[in-house]
Design an enzyme around this catalytic site. Structure first.
Site, PDB file in Angstrom:
ATOM      1  N   LYS A   1      39.912  26.099   7.387  1.00 56.74           N
ATOM      2  CA  LYS A   1      38.949  25.296   6.630  1.00 56.74           C
ATOM      3  C   LYS A   1      38.900  23.874   7.173  1.00 56.74           C
ATOM      4  O   LYS A   1      39.854  23.421   7.805  1.00 56.74           O
ATOM      5  CB  LYS A   1      39.386  25.216   5.155  1.00 56.74           C
ATOM      6  CG  LYS A   1      39.260  26.497   4.381  1.00 56.74           C
ATOM      7  CD  LYS A   1      39.719  26.287   2.938  1.00 56.74           C
ATOM      8  CE  LYS A   1      39.631  27.575   2.129  1.00 56.74           C
ATOM      9  NZ  LYS A   1      38.263  28.056   1.907  1.00 56.74           N
TER      10      LYS A   1
ATOM     11  N   ARG B   1      39.480  38.744  -1.201  1.00 61.85           N
ATOM     12  CA  ARG B   1      39.059  40.143  -1.376  1.00 61.85           C
ATOM     13  C   ARG B   1      40.044  41.101  -0.715  1.00 61.85           C
ATOM     14  O   ARG B   1      40.189  42.236  -1.151  1.00 61.85           O
ATOM     15  CB  ARG B   1      37.618  40.325  -0.857  1.00 61.85           C
ATOM     16  CG  ARG B   1      37.459  40.091   0.613  1.00 61.85           C
ATOM     17  CD  ARG B   1      36.007  39.803   1.008  1.00 61.85           C
ATOM     18  NE  ARG B   1      35.623  38.426   0.684  1.00 61.85           N
ATOM     19  CZ  ARG B   1      34.404  37.926   0.878  1.00 61.85           C
ATOM     20  NH1 ARG B   1      33.449  38.678   1.386  1.00 61.85           N
ATOM     21  NH2 ARG B   1      34.141  36.670   0.560  1.00 61.85           N
TER      22      ARG B   1
HETATM   23  N1  BES Z   1      39.390  30.368  -1.994  1.00 60.68           N
HETATM   24  C1  BES Z   1      38.141  30.374  -1.340  1.00 60.68           C
HETATM   25  C2  BES Z   1      36.966  30.164  -2.303  1.00 60.68           C
HETATM   26  C3  BES Z   1      36.931  28.831  -2.996  1.00 60.68           C
HETATM   27  C4  BES Z   1      36.273  27.766  -2.431  1.00 60.68           C
HETATM   28  C5  BES Z   1      37.530  28.675  -4.223  1.00 60.68           C
HETATM   29  C6  BES Z   1      36.242  26.553  -3.094  1.00 60.68           C
HETATM   30  C7  BES Z   1      37.494  27.462  -4.885  1.00 60.68           C
HETATM   31  C8  BES Z   1      36.849  26.399  -4.320  1.00 60.68           C
HETATM   32  C9  BES Z   1      37.933  31.701  -0.617  1.00 60.68           C
HETATM   33  O1  BES Z   1      39.088  32.293  -0.131  1.00 60.68           O
HETATM   34  C10 BES Z   1      37.070  31.413   0.560  1.00 60.68           C
HETATM   35  O2  BES Z   1      37.517  30.714   1.423  1.00 60.68           O
HETATM   36  N2  BES Z   1      35.872  31.965   0.563  1.00 60.68           N
HETATM   37  C11 BES Z   1      34.955  31.770   1.616  1.00 60.68           C
HETATM   38  C12 BES Z   1      34.398  33.122   1.996  1.00 60.68           C
HETATM   39  C13 BES Z   1      33.631  33.125   3.272  1.00 60.68           C
HETATM   40  C14 BES Z   1      34.554  32.855   4.456  1.00 60.68           C
HETATM   41  C15 BES Z   1      32.956  34.463   3.433  1.00 60.68           C
HETATM   42  C16 BES Z   1      33.856  30.853   1.107  1.00 60.68           C
HETATM   43  O3  BES Z   1      33.502  30.945  -0.048  1.00 60.68           O
HETATM   44  O4  BES Z   1      33.394  30.023   1.888  1.00 60.68           O
HETATM   45 MN    MN Z   2      39.619  31.598   1.777  1.00 61.44          MN
END
Ligand code: BES
Ligand code: MN
Ligand code: ZN
Length: 507
Positions: free
Chosen positions: A282, A356
């Site tokens: 990230k 997931r």
């Molecule tokens: N934990 C994150 C989602 C999230 C983002 C929760 C901000 C709380 C605040 C999740 O694991 C994630 O990174 N999701 C990605 C998925 C994508 C890579 C398909 C997302 O939402 O960007």
């Molecule tokens: Mn994630």
């Protein structure tokens, strides 16, 4: 331990000192005790109401400095409006607002004279809700502040006691102690777990803390790496490959109705104690929030604690996957293919879509091992759910209309709102978006409808169990502050699911 004010329920008997708070209904109707006080001291309350244009409208208040003949310092009037217009959530917010006001005005003790609230079942619930809201409001996570700074101290104080005087205090006290105190304890635990930083609360420590819940009468089983390998949970295990810490599946059982022949209800949570994104790392802006990526699991833990503390007559299984998503020489790569416990293969397109992967095995294990009548999972799963719904609602995805309806109603009752989102059947066009060219499925679904494709992925791991997925990314943390929560972590879902279970499953 969080220090909150002691709540006392008492008969009406106005104390001669301190702060008095009176409820006032619509059209400025004062209670008998307020009228007497007013009459005995030159109608100072009536006068102040006139000057302050206070009519008892909902969510209004008037602070009066007491006249010199009496020893009370302040008289505060709180408008409740017409009783029949107020919802249980309004009463909670009223309690929260009172506690917030006392803390910022640095009043450490006060008496609420709630004589206008009738001693009916509904009135009793309203009183307990006021006390509940006042207590939730006082939650603070300050264990890492060596000294409360002067600035903190200037802003507010800790309240010692709130006495609630009412027509039938024994009833309100019983309801409050039996139902609301256990709920508070679950909500506070969930908030604590989410607020805790990831260097303290990694999977190892988290598993230990869950183990300790056996003292409440919960049956706890912790499956560690080697157990998970035996069970072939390579979807979950893959996420933890880059972490120095273990990966766990923790199972918490509450058997509150041992004679029941019904299948248990199962609640499953995502417990990623920190989500760096892994190799698909990230950006650094706001990454600290990812200490809260175990919010779903924290709700499950808080809920199980509440059920145990109130000795709920129901059988519930809580399951959480605990893992840390780190980049490292051992970490899983984009393009890797893992086989989940279900036997299905998954191409890991993006290591940041790890939630997931955690839930795939947790859900499959839970449905296979316990054949639950209903299965609900909670997860801070996608940023996309916040794009869709903002921070007001959790996203609800379900293969079952009845559960959706029940959860929507629980959301309305508890103020933890859920909004149903689309979910296609297996083989539908939504479902096909997670097909992979190399494996049975991939862990991302392309640019659009990211919260939906994540749900589609989960659905491939629930078999035909009646199931709902709550995407709580927008509501579990950094969410809107309210009169009953000033905390970064909200504890969302404990109240919602406690209500859902108590209304639909307890006999
Ligand atoms: N934990 C994150 C989602 C999230 C983002 C929760 C901000 C709380 C605040 C999740 O694991 C994630 O990174 N999701 C990605 C998925 C994508 C890579 C398909 C997302 O939402 O960007
Ligand atoms: Mn994630
Ligand atoms: Zn995540």
């Amino acid at each position: 331990m969080i220090k909150t004010a002691k709540i006392n329920f008492e008969k009406i008997n106005l104390p001669k000192t301190g702060t008095l708070i009176f409820t006032v209904t619509d059209k400025g109707a004062l209670s008998d005790s307020a009228k007497t006080l007013d009459k005995d001291h030159g109608k100072f309350i009536t006068k102040a109401m006139k000057v302050g244009e206070f009519t008892g409208k909902k969510s209004t208040s008037l602070e009066i400095l007491a006249p010199s003949q009496i020893n009370n310092e302040r008289i505060i009037l709180i408008g409740t409006g017409k009783q029949e217009d107020a919802t249980p959530i309004d009463w909670r917010h009223l309690g929260g607002t009172i506690a917030g006001g006392l803390a910022t005005k640095k009043i450490n003790k006060a008496t609420l004279i709630a004589e206008t609230i009738e001693p009916t079942q509904e009135g009793t619930e309203n009183l307990a809700n006021i006390a509940h809201g006042a207590t939730l409001r006082q939650y603070k996570f300050n264990k890492y502040k060596s000294n409360e700074t002067d600035q903190d101290k200037q802003k507010s104080i800790e309240i010692d006691a709130i006495s609630i005087q009412c027509q039938e205090p024994a009833k309100a006290k019983k309801l409050y102690n039996d139902q609301f105190v256990p709920l508070q304890s679950g909500v506070f635990s969930a908030r604590d777990l989410v607020n805790e930083p990831a260097n303290i609360l990694g999977p190892d420590e988290y598993a230990k803390r869950i183990k300790a819940l056996s003292s409440l009468g919960l049956e706890i089983q912790i499956l560690a790496d080697k157990d998970l390998k035996k069970l072939k949970m390579h979807s979950l295990l893959g996420v933890g490959e880059g972490s120095r810490q273990g990966t766990y599946l923790a199972v918490m059982r509450w058997n509150g109705n041992p004679k029941s022949k019904d299948k248990p209800v199962a609640i499953v949570g995502k417990g990623v104690t920190f989500d760096t994104g892994g190799i698909s790392i990230k950006g650094s802006g706001g990454m600290e929030d990812m200490k809260g990526d175990m919010g779903g699991s924290a709700t499950v833990v808080g809920l199980m604690q509440t059920l145990a503390k109130r000795k709920a007559k129901v059988n519930v299984i809580g399951v959480v996957g605990l893992v840390e998503n780190m980049p490292d020489g051992q970490a899983q790569r984009p393009g890797d293919i893992v086989t989940s416990m279900s036997g299905q293969t998954i191409e890991v397109i993006n290591t940041d879509a790890e939630g997931r992967l955690v839930l795939a095995d947790a859900l499959w294990y839970t449905q296979g091992k316990y054949s639950p009548s209903h299965m609900i999972n909670l997860a801070t799963l996608t940023g996309a759910i916040m794009v869709a719904l903002g921070k007001e609602y959790a996203g609800l995805f379900s293969n079952n209309d009845e559960i959706s309806e029940q959860l929507t109603q629980s959301g309305e009752r508890t103020g933890e709102a859920v909004w149903r989102m689309p979910l296609g059947k297996i083989g539908s066009s939504y479902d096909k978006l997670v097909n992979s060219q190399f494996a049975d499925m991939k862990n991302t679904g392309g640019r659009w409808g990211g919260a939906i494709t994540a749900a589609q992925f989960l659905q491939r791991h629930v078999n035909d169990t009646p199931w709902a997925h709550l995407d709580i990314a927008g509501v579990a943390m950094a969410s809107n502050k309210s009169p009953i929560s000033q905390s970064w972590a909200s504890g969302f879902g404990v109240d919602l699911l406690n209500d859902w279970i108590s209304v639909n499953f307890e006999k």
